[in-house]
Design a protein around this motif. Structure first.
Motif, PDB file in Angstrom:
ATOM      1  N   PRO A   1      36.779  32.785  16.210  1.00 23.18           N
ATOM      2  CA  PRO A   1      35.718  32.670  14.994  1.00 23.18           C
ATOM      3  C   PRO A   1      36.163  31.847  13.898  1.00 23.18           C
ATOM      4  CG  PRO A   1      36.911  34.943  15.683  1.00 23.18           C
ATOM      5  CD  PRO A   1      37.370  33.992  16.583  1.00 23.18           C
ATOM      6  N   VAL A   2      35.372  31.070  13.270  1.00 25.42           N
ATOM      7  CA  VAL A   2      35.757  30.141  12.343  1.00 25.42           C
ATOM      8  C   VAL A   2      34.764  30.281  11.318  1.00 25.42           C
ATOM      9  CG1 VAL A   2      36.257  27.837  11.555  1.00 25.42           C
ATOM     10  CG2 VAL A   2      37.000  28.811  13.769  1.00 25.42           C
ATOM     11  N   ALA A   3      34.994  30.522  10.001  1.00 25.53           N
ATOM     12  CA  ALA A   3      33.931  30.536   8.765  1.00 25.53           C
ATOM     13  C   ALA A   3      33.506  29.053   8.708  1.00 25.53           C
ATOM     14  CB  ALA A   3      34.623  30.895   7.513  1.00 25.53           C
ATOM     15  N   VAL A   4      32.113  28.611   8.583  1.00 23.53           N
ATOM     16  CA  VAL A   4      31.551  27.252   8.396  1.00 23.53           C
ATOM     17  C   VAL A   4      30.642  27.300   7.257  1.00 23.53           C
ATOM     18  CG1 VAL A   4      31.518  26.742  10.899  1.00 23.53           C
ATOM     19  CG2 VAL A   4      29.698  28.159   9.770  1.00 23.53           C
ATOM     20  N   ALA A   5      30.424  26.276   6.626  1.00 21.47           N
ATOM     21  CA  ALA A   5      29.668  25.944   5.449  1.00 21.47           C
ATOM     22  C   ALA A   5      28.144  25.899   6.083  1.00 21.47           C
ATOM     23  CB  ALA A   5      29.941  24.409   4.720  1.00 21.47           C
ATOM     24  N   ASP A   6      27.230  26.198   5.343  1.00 16.37           N
ATOM     25  CA  ASP A   6      25.947  26.210   5.663  1.00 16.37           C
ATOM     26  C   ASP A   6      25.408  24.782   5.950  1.00 16.37           C
ATOM     27  OD1 ASP A   6      25.159  28.792   5.232  1.00 16.37           O
ATOM     28  OD2 ASP A   6      24.771  28.551   3.182  1.00 16.37           O
ATOM     29  N   ASP A   7      24.468  24.797   7.106  1.00 16.48           N
ATOM     30  CA  ASP A   7      24.039  23.367   7.566  1.00 16.48           C
ATOM     31  C   ASP A   7      22.905  23.031   6.394  1.00 16.48           C
ATOM     32  OD1 ASP A   7      25.714  23.525   9.482  1.00 16.48           O
ATOM     33  OD2 ASP A   7      24.396  24.337  10.864  1.00 16.48           O
TER      34      ASP A   7
ATOM     35  N   VAL B   1      26.558  34.002  12.952  1.00 10.62           N
ATOM     36  CA  VAL B   1      26.504  35.178  12.498  1.00 10.62           C
ATOM     37  C   VAL B   1      26.551  34.746  10.924  1.00 10.62           C
ATOM     38  CG1 VAL B   1      26.771  36.709  14.355  1.00 10.62           C
ATOM     39  CG2 VAL B   1      28.612  36.003  12.916  1.00 10.62           C
ATOM     40  N   GLU B   2      26.014  35.789  10.099  1.00 11.11           N
ATOM     41  CA  GLU B   2      26.267  35.653   8.752  1.00 11.11           C
ATOM     42  C   GLU B   2      25.977  36.847   8.052  1.00 11.11           C
ATOM     43  OE1 GLU B   2      22.373  33.739   6.726  1.00 11.11           O
ATOM     44  OE2 GLU B   2      23.252  32.451   8.432  1.00 11.11           O
ATOM     45  N   VAL B   3      26.633  36.899   6.973  1.00  9.62           N
ATOM     46  CA  VAL B   3      26.432  38.420   6.041  1.00  9.62           C
ATOM     47  C   VAL B   3      26.395  37.590   4.535  1.00  9.62           C
ATOM     48  CG1 VAL B   3      28.947  38.725   5.872  1.00  9.62           C
ATOM     49  CG2 VAL B   3      27.364  40.511   5.210  1.00  9.62           C
ATOM     50  N   THR B   4      25.659  38.137   3.755  1.00  7.01           N
ATOM     51  CA  THR B   4      25.412  37.747   2.391  1.00  7.01           C
ATOM     52  C   THR B   4      25.515  38.934   1.604  1.00  7.01           C
ATOM     53  OG1 THR B   4      23.714  36.304   3.034  1.00  7.01           O
ATOM     54  CG2 THR B   4      23.645  36.941   0.762  1.00  7.01           C
TER      55      THR B   4
ATOM     56  N   LEU C   1      28.614  34.357   3.900  1.00  7.78           N
ATOM     57  CA  LEU C   1      29.811  34.093   4.918  1.00  7.78           C
ATOM     58  C   LEU C   1      29.005  33.704   6.136  1.00  7.78           C
ATOM     59  CD1 LEU C   1      32.746  33.853   5.670  1.00  7.78           C
ATOM     60  CD2 LEU C   1      32.719  36.480   6.128  1.00  7.78           C
ATOM     61  N   LYS C   2      29.374  32.638   6.891  1.00  7.21           N
ATOM     62  CA  LYS C   2      28.622  32.288   7.875  1.00  7.21           C
ATOM     63  C   LYS C   2      29.954  31.930   9.151  1.00  7.21           C
ATOM     64  CE  LYS C   2      24.845  29.461   9.647  1.00  7.21           C
ATOM     65  NZ  LYS C   2      23.918  28.383   9.204  1.00  7.21           N
ATOM     66  N   VAL C   3      29.815  32.403  10.382  1.00  7.44           N
ATOM     67  CA  VAL C   3      30.822  32.398  11.073  1.00  7.44           C
ATOM     68  C   VAL C   3      30.310  31.706  12.477  1.00  7.44           C
ATOM     69  CG1 VAL C   3      32.591  33.480  12.522  1.00  7.44           C
ATOM     70  CG2 VAL C   3      31.951  34.317  10.028  1.00  7.44           C
ATOM     71  N   ARG C   4      31.080  30.828  13.167  1.00  8.59           N
ATOM     72  CA  ARG C   4      30.737  30.461  14.447  1.00  8.59           C
ATOM     73  C   ARG C   4      31.835  30.517  15.292  1.00  8.59           C
ATOM     74  NH1 ARG C   4      27.677  25.106  12.646  1.00  8.59           N
ATOM     75  NH2 ARG C   4      25.495  26.110  12.676  1.00  8.59           N
TER      76      ARG C   4
END
Length: 159
Positions: free
Chosen positions: A153-159, A131-134, A144-147
């Motif tokens: 839940p962990v924040a991740v960098a964009d792929d 999921v993400e919110v901009t 902010l992108k979370v997986r």
């Protein structure tokens, strides 16, 4: 005729003053209920302390921030997970904050709020694999992108 003009002017000034006082009182009452923050406006330090407070559950954990995010990421106060969900975490960036939780359908955003001077431009609330919110500001944008990794839940960098 001069005395009558003075009485009319005095009446007009008194009516205008009374209407102004009533109007200001009404604006204060209505304004606080429409735009005010219950309990007053919180400082950034108060919000960070609230986000850093441990959950009222037997186990607590913290998450690390992902590249591109700043601030702290920790358990959100008063956000005990439901029986069907995994952990619930709060994440903070300079653009705003969000709370995410892992559950049966994947990760989902529970809530989000932009920082002062920012607005929410886009939200993918899930549940999904990520999921993400901009948060969009005048000069900068924070995504902010979370997986879920395991049930956290962990924040991740964009792929």
């Amino acid at each position: 005729m001069g005395r009558r003009s003075i009485l009319v002017a005095t009446g007009w000034v008194a009516t205008a003053a009374i209407a102004t006082v009533i109007g200001l009182g009404a604006i204060r009452l209505v304004g606080e209920s429409l735009t005010g923050t219950p309990g007053g406006v919180r400082s950034e330090a108060e919000i960070e302390r609230a986000l850093a407070a441990p959950e009222p559950t037997p186990t607590t954990s913290t998450a690390s921030t992902a590249p591109g995010t700043t601030g702290t990421a920790s358990a959100a106060p008063g956000s005990a997970p439901s029986a069907s969900s995994g952990a619930r975490r709060g994440f903070a960036t300079d653009g705003g904050t969000a709370v995410a939780e892992c559950g049966v359908g994947g990760v989902r955003l529970v809530s989000w709020a932009p920082a002062q001077g920012y607005r929410v431009r886009d939200v993918d609330r899930g549940p999904d694999d990520d999921v993400e919110v901009t948060f969009q500001g005048a000069a900068r944008e924070y995504e902010l992108k979370v997986r879920c990794i395991g049930s956290e839940p962990v924040a991740v960098a964009d792929d």
